[in-house]
Scaffold this motif. Structure first.
Motif, PDB file in Angstrom:
ATOM      1  N   VAL A  72      41.616  40.095  37.625  1.00 15.75           N
ATOM      2  CA  VAL A  72      41.386  40.476  39.034  1.00 15.75           C
ATOM      3  C   VAL A  72      42.189  41.754  39.291  1.00 15.75           C
ATOM      4  CG1 VAL A  72      41.647  39.787  41.453  1.00 15.75           C
ATOM      5  CG2 VAL A  72      41.055  38.069  39.711  1.00 15.75           C
ATOM      6  N   ARG A  95      35.058  35.731  41.304  1.00 13.67           N
ATOM      7  CA  ARG A  95      35.548  37.043  41.782  1.00 13.67           C
ATOM      8  C   ARG A  95      35.404  38.103  40.680  1.00 13.67           C
ATOM      9  NH1 ARG A  95      35.857  38.913  46.257  1.00 13.67           N
ATOM     10  NH2 ARG A  95      35.004  40.744  45.290  1.00 13.67           N
ATOM     11  N   LYS A 152      42.985  39.302  46.933  1.00 13.12           N
ATOM     12  CA  LYS A 152      41.587  39.127  46.487  1.00 13.12           C
ATOM     13  C   LYS A 152      41.314  37.672  46.112  1.00 13.12           C
ATOM     14  CE  LYS A 152      40.359  43.661  44.852  1.00 13.12           C
ATOM     15  NZ  LYS A 152      40.254  44.526  43.683  1.00 13.12           N
ATOM     16  N   THR A 168      38.806  35.326  48.322  1.00  9.59           N
ATOM     17  CA  THR A 168      37.587  34.743  47.754  1.00  9.59           C
ATOM     18  C   THR A 168      37.527  33.247  48.066  1.00  9.59           C
ATOM     19  OG1 THR A 168      37.647  36.376  45.994  1.00  9.59           O
ATOM     20  CG2 THR A 168      36.298  34.420  45.592  1.00  9.59           C
TER      21      THR A 168
END
Ligand code: DON
Length: 347
Positions: free
Chosen positions: A156, A100, A167, A171
Motif C-alpha cells: 500500500v 486496496r 489508505k 478502505t
C-alpha cells in the motif's frame, strides 16, 4: 367518460401490481429473516471450540458472543443476536488490504509479487515461504495468509506510515460504511506477542517480496488486524463485495466492479486457510475468517453475510459462524455453483 374509465382501470392495475410486488418482497424478506432466526436458535447453545489465546487479549473476549447479519441488494439488514459488540477483525482485514492494492496497482501486482495459490498450510506458516522459495521457485503464496498479507500491507503506497494507514483504514471504512477504529487493547496485546509475524516480515524482506521497511509493514498489519467490527459491519463489508464493490447501504463504490472477481477468487481458494477446500465444497461461497471469531461470506449478486462467535476449531475458523452461514446460505440458495437458471449473454 371512456378515458376516465380507462384511467381508473390503469390505476387499479398499477395498484394491484404494486401490492403483488410488495407482497413478494415482504415474503422474500421474511424468508431471509426466518433463515437467520432458525440458525441463531439452532446454534445459540453450541459451545464447541475455544477462543484464540496466542494473542492474550482474544482469550478475554466473551465466548458466548453470537451475532448474525445478512445484507441484501437493497441494503436491508436481517439480523439476530449481538450486533453491537466489536471484536477485532483480524485476518478478515487481509481481504480489504488486498482489495486496496488490486484497486491501486491492478490484479497482476498481487499475482506477480505474492501469488494467488493456496499454500495448504497454516496461516502463519514459515515453511510455506521456504517451500515457495526453494521448491516452487516463485510467488506461490497468497495475500490471505500472514506472509502474503504482510507483503500486501507493505505494497500500500504512501510517503509515511500515517499515509499508508489512512489508505488502509479508509478502505475498511468505505466497505463498512462507517468510521471504524482500532481496539487499542488488542493492538497492544498483539504488538507485544507478534514476534513470529516480525520474523515473517523480515523473511519476506530477505526474499525480496517486501521491498520497503518490513518492521513498518508488520506494525501496520498488526494495526489493521486490531480494527474493531461488529457482525453488522462485517455483513455490510461482505455485501459490498457481493454487489460489485458498491456498498449497498451507503451507495459508495468502494472498489471498481471489475476488480471484485479477483478478490472473491482468492477468498474462495484461501479464505478459510487449510480448510478452504472443505468450505467451498459444501457452500460454494467465497469467505474469510479471522481469529477474532468473525467470518464473512459472499453470495455474488445475492447477499453478504457475517457471523461473529469467538470459539474456533483447530484450523482457526469460528465454529458457530461456519455452521450458521452454511445453513442460512442453503436456505437462501446462496451457492453460486448451483445457479441453474443463469444464461450466458454477450456484451
Ligand atoms: O497475524 C495473526 O496471527 C493475526 N493478526 C491474524 C490471524 C488470523 O486471523 C487467522 N485467522 N483465522
Amino acid at each position: 367518460m371512456v378515458s376516465r374509465v380507462r384511467r381508473q382501470a390503469a390505476f387499479s392495475i398499477a395498484l394491484v401490481a404494486a401490492a403483488v410486488a410488495l407482497g413478494l418482497t415482504l415474503r422474500a424478506q421474511s424468508g431471509v429473516q426466518a433463515a437467520v432466526n432458525a440458525a441463531f436458535a439452532k446454534y445459540q447453545n453450541l459451545h464447541e471450540g475455544k477462543n484464540a489465546d496466542y494473542i492474550p487479549a482474544l482469550a478475554k473476549v466473551n465466548p458466548n458472543l453470537f451475532g448474525i447479519a445478512v445484507v441484501t441488494a437493497d441494503g436491508h439488514l436481517y439480523t439476530a443476536g449481538d450486533l453491537k459488540t466489536e471484536v477485532s477483525i483480524q485476518s478478515i482485514s487481509k481481504v480489504f488490504t488486498m482489495a486496496r492494492v488490486i484497486q491501486d496497482q491492478g490484479p497482476e501486482a498481487i499475482e506477480k509479487r505474492i501469488g494467488v495459490d493456496a499454500t495448504g498450510m497454516r496461516f502463519n506458516s514459515i515453511v510455506s515461504v521456504e517451500f515457495a522459495k526453494k521448491s516452487l521457485g516463485g510467488p506461490e503464496i497468497n495475500p490471505l495468509v500472514n506472509p502474503g498479507a504482510i507483503t500486501a500491507t507493505s505494497m500500500v503506497q504512501g510517503k509515511t506510515a500515517d499515509e499508508v494507514w489512512a489508505k488502509i483504514i479508509g478502505t475498511h471504512n468505505d466497505f463498512a460504511g462507517r468510521q471504524l477504529s482500532v481496539l487499542q487493547d488488542v493492538y497492544k496485546s498483539e504488538s507485544d506477542t507478534n514476534q513470529r509475524n516480525q520474523a515473517i516480515g523480515m523473511l519476506m524482506y530477505a526474499y525480496e517480496y517486501i521491498k520497503s521497511n518490513p518492521a513498518q509493514a508488520t506494525d501496520l498489519y498488526t494495526r489493521q488486524c486490531s480494527i474493531g467490527v461488529n457482525a453488522k459491519d462485517l455483513a455490510v463489508m461482505a455485501a459490498t463485495l457481493a454487489f460489485g464493490g458498491r456498498n449497498p447501504v451507503t451507495g459508495k463504490q468502494a472498489i471498481s466492479e471489475k476488480n471484485v472477481p479477483y478478490v472473491l477468487a482468492v477468498m474462495a481458494t484461501a479464505g478459510l486457510y487449510d480448510d478452504s477446500g472443505k468450505w467451498l465444497y459444501h457452500t460454494g461461497l467465497p469467505a474469510k475468517s479471522g481469529v477474532g471469531g468473525g467470518i464473512i461470506a459472499v453470495s455474488p449478486g445475492n447477499f453478504g453475510i457475517a457471523v461473529v462467535s469467538p470459539p474456533l476449531d483447530d484450523a482457526g475458523n469460528s465454529i458457530r459462524a461456519q455452521r450458521a452461514i452454511r445453513d442460512i446460505s442453503t436456505a437462501l440458495n446462496g451457492n453460486p455453483y448451483a445457479a441453474a437458471g443463469r444464461k450466458a449473454t454477450a456484451n
